[in-house]
Enzyme design. Sequence first.
Site, mmCIF file in Angstrom:
data_model
loop_
_atom_site.group_PDB
_atom_site.id
_atom_site.type_symbol
_atom_site.label_atom_id
_atom_site.label_comp_id
_atom_site.label_asym_id
_atom_site.label_seq_id
_atom_site.Cartn_x
_atom_site.Cartn_y
_atom_site.Cartn_z
ATOM 1 N N CYS A 233 33.188 17.498 -72.420
ATOM 2 C CA CYS A 233 34.185 16.523 -72.856
ATOM 3 C C CYS A 233 35.243 16.443 -71.759
ATOM 4 O O CYS A 233 35.653 17.482 -71.216
ATOM 5 C CB CYS A 233 34.824 16.983 -74.174
ATOM 6 S SG CYS A 233 36.197 15.932 -74.690
ATOM 7 N N THR A 234 35.648 15.226 -71.462
ATOM 8 C CA THR A 234 36.581 15.012 -70.345
ATOM 9 C C THR A 234 37.903 15.757 -70.516
ATOM 10 O O THR A 234 38.558 16.095 -69.547
ATOM 11 C CB THR A 234 36.907 13.526 -70.227
ATOM 12 O OG1 THR A 234 37.298 13.057 -71.524
ATOM 13 C CG2 THR A 234 35.724 12.741 -69.731
ATOM 14 N N HIS A 235 38.310 15.993 -71.783
ATOM 15 C CA HIS A 235 39.605 16.638 -72.022
ATOM 16 C C HIS A 235 39.587 18.152 -71.790
ATOM 17 O O HIS A 235 40.617 18.738 -71.511
ATOM 18 C CB HIS A 235 40.041 16.426 -73.479
ATOM 19 C CG HIS A 235 40.579 15.069 -73.790
ATOM 20 N ND1 HIS A 235 39.873 13.919 -73.573
ATOM 21 C CD2 HIS A 235 41.778 14.683 -74.300
ATOM 22 C CE1 HIS A 235 40.597 12.884 -73.962
ATOM 23 N NE2 HIS A 235 41.758 13.315 -74.400
ATOM 24 N N ASP B 6 36.164 5.326 -69.236
ATOM 25 C CA ASP B 6 36.268 6.357 -70.273
ATOM 26 C C ASP B 6 36.814 5.714 -71.536
ATOM 27 O O ASP B 6 37.374 4.609 -71.503
ATOM 28 C CB ASP B 6 37.210 7.481 -69.797
ATOM 29 C CG ASP B 6 37.423 8.554 -70.872
ATOM 30 O OD1 ASP B 6 36.434 8.951 -71.528
ATOM 31 O OD2 ASP B 6 38.574 8.991 -71.070
ATOM 32 N N SER B 7 36.705 6.438 -72.637
ATOM 33 C CA SER B 7 37.286 5.976 -73.896
ATOM 34 C C SER B 7 38.808 5.865 -73.791
ATOM 35 O O SER B 7 39.430 5.158 -74.567
ATOM 36 C CB SER B 7 36.933 6.969 -75.002
ATOM 37 O OG SER B 7 37.330 8.272 -74.617
ATOM 38 N N TYR C 299 36.245 7.973 -78.884
ATOM 39 C CA TYR C 299 34.855 7.581 -79.103
ATOM 40 C C TYR C 299 34.095 8.705 -79.820
ATOM 41 O O TYR C 299 33.076 8.460 -80.444
ATOM 42 C CB TYR C 299 34.154 7.334 -77.755
ATOM 43 C CG TYR C 299 34.446 6.022 -77.070
ATOM 44 C CD1 TYR C 299 35.388 5.108 -77.550
ATOM 45 C CD2 TYR C 299 33.750 5.678 -75.895
ATOM 46 C CE1 TYR C 299 35.637 3.910 -76.888
ATOM 47 C CE2 TYR C 299 33.990 4.477 -75.240
ATOM 48 C CZ TYR C 299 34.938 3.599 -75.730
ATOM 49 O OH TYR C 299 35.163 2.414 -75.065
ATOM 50 N N GLY C 300 34.612 9.934 -79.673
ATOM 51 C CA GLY C 300 33.869 11.111 -80.137
ATOM 52 C C GLY C 300 33.585 11.163 -81.622
ATOM 53 O O GLY C 300 32.701 11.887 -82.065
ATOM 54 N N CYS D 196 32.936 9.717 -69.368
ATOM 55 C CA CYS D 196 33.156 10.063 -70.771
ATOM 56 C C CYS D 196 31.850 10.684 -71.259
ATOM 57 O O CYS D 196 30.780 10.067 -71.144
ATOM 58 C CB CYS D 196 33.467 8.794 -71.568
ATOM 59 S SG CYS D 196 33.542 9.026 -73.351
ATOM 60 N N ASN D 197 31.940 11.883 -71.767
ATOM 61 C CA ASN D 197 30.715 12.557 -72.220
ATOM 62 C C ASN D 197 30.080 11.850 -73.399
ATOM 63 O O ASN D 197 28.860 11.785 -73.518
ATOM 64 C CB ASN D 197 31.027 14.000 -72.591
ATOM 65 C CG ASN D 197 31.253 14.855 -71.377
ATOM 66 O OD1 ASN D 197 30.345 15.484 -70.873
ATOM 67 N ND2 ASN D 197 32.481 14.867 -70.880
ATOM 68 N N THR D 198 30.929 11.320 -74.285
ATOM 69 C CA THR D 198 30.385 10.669 -75.474
ATOM 70 C C THR D 198 29.612 9.413 -75.069
ATOM 71 O O THR D 198 28.460 9.217 -75.474
ATOM 72 C CB THR D 198 31.529 10.320 -76.452
ATOM 73 O OG1 THR D 198 32.252 11.513 -76.742
ATOM 74 C CG2 THR D 198 30.994 9.724 -77.729
ATOM 75 N N GLU E 156 45.958 16.384 -76.481
ATOM 76 C CA GLU E 156 46.799 15.180 -76.411
ATOM 77 C C GLU E 156 48.206 15.458 -76.939
ATOM 78 O O GLU E 156 49.153 14.768 -76.577
ATOM 79 C CB GLU E 156 46.133 14.031 -77.163
ATOM 80 C CG GLU E 156 44.801 13.682 -76.514
ATOM 81 C CD GLU E 156 44.462 12.214 -76.512
ATOM 82 O OE1 GLU E 156 44.979 11.493 -77.367
ATOM 83 O OE2 GLU E 156 43.656 11.803 -75.644
HETATM 84 N N1 DGL Z 1 36.253 11.027 -73.393
HETATM 85 C C1 DGL Z 1 35.686 11.645 -74.556
HETATM 86 C C2 DGL Z 1 34.513 12.538 -74.129
HETATM 87 O O1 DGL Z 1 34.444 12.991 -73.013
HETATM 88 C C3 DGL Z 1 36.706 12.469 -75.311
HETATM 89 C C4 DGL Z 1 37.699 11.641 -76.080
HETATM 90 C C5 DGL Z 1 37.050 10.780 -77.123
HETATM 91 O O2 DGL Z 1 36.589 11.288 -78.155
HETATM 92 O O3 DGL Z 1 36.983 9.563 -76.893
HETATM 93 O O4 DGL Z 1 33.650 12.794 -74.922
#
Ligand code: DGL
Length: 272
Positions: free
Chosen positions: A191-193, A17-18, A49-50, A80-82, A159
């Site tokens: 998004c993972t968050h 993940d990012s 990463y987003g 990570c979705n991005t 966060e």
């Molecule tokens: N992990 C990223 C996602 O799922 C979220 C955090 C980021 O922007 O890196 O898109």
Amino acid sequence: MRPPLLSINNQAIGVFDSGLGGLTVLKALEKQLPHESFIYFGDTAHVPYGSKSVETVQNYSNQITQFLLSHDVKLIVIACNTASSVAAEVLRKKFDVPIFGVVTPAVEQAISFHKNGEIGIIGTQATIASNSYVDKFTSLAPHINTVQQACPLFVPLIEEDWGDTDTAKGVADIYLKSLAKHPVDALVLGCTHYPMMEKIIQSVVGNSVKLISSGPAAAKTVDNFLVKNNLQNDGKNSPTEAFFVTDFPQKFDKLGSQFLGRALTNVHHIKL
Ligand code: DGL
């Protein structure tokens, strides 16, 4: 190249993940696959990463995949979705290892919940701009209408541990207003968050909307793949777990244990 020390079945699953948000996906993977070993890579020096360009996310994802392969992982989950949205295809073309993203499993699950309405998708700016979810729905279920919305303030709110506050509710009201005009059956938390803000999101969209998180859907897909290909860990040894991160930002321990549900141990610093 050094030979793998373990039989392929007993090699770890690589997860990246990012940063730390992917721990919500790791948590679901561990629950679904208690006999598997995991190596988690969080690019905490480069998160988020987003808001980054496609090229940059592809470049980081490429380097992380090489790192995980040097640790003999048997497959990789892009938690990570991005990165799943903009880098998965590039990685699959380049590397000869099964690579799972979180987009397809979530789309498949959302389709199974679909009744007569539409399906909503929320995510980072990069994920929404990539159209990865919309394209996947179009290819798997072209009859379903989708509506998507970027929610860039959700990650920093979570966060800061503000995910369950009136401020978060106010921001969610604004972002999700556009969805309210649509008869949405299910909302993909792309998004993972976002599972950390599930309570507020559910209260804004209403209880009739099914929320779909990346983790459980991806874990089921990986489980099916392991069974189908006879690649499960044989369970003779206790599963292992290691974490590699590119930075120890402030609140690392606090956020890590919030996302994973317990403290992180066996954590190593690595330069990308
Ligand atoms: N992990 C990223 C996602 O799922 C979220 C955090 C980021 O922007 O890196 O898109």
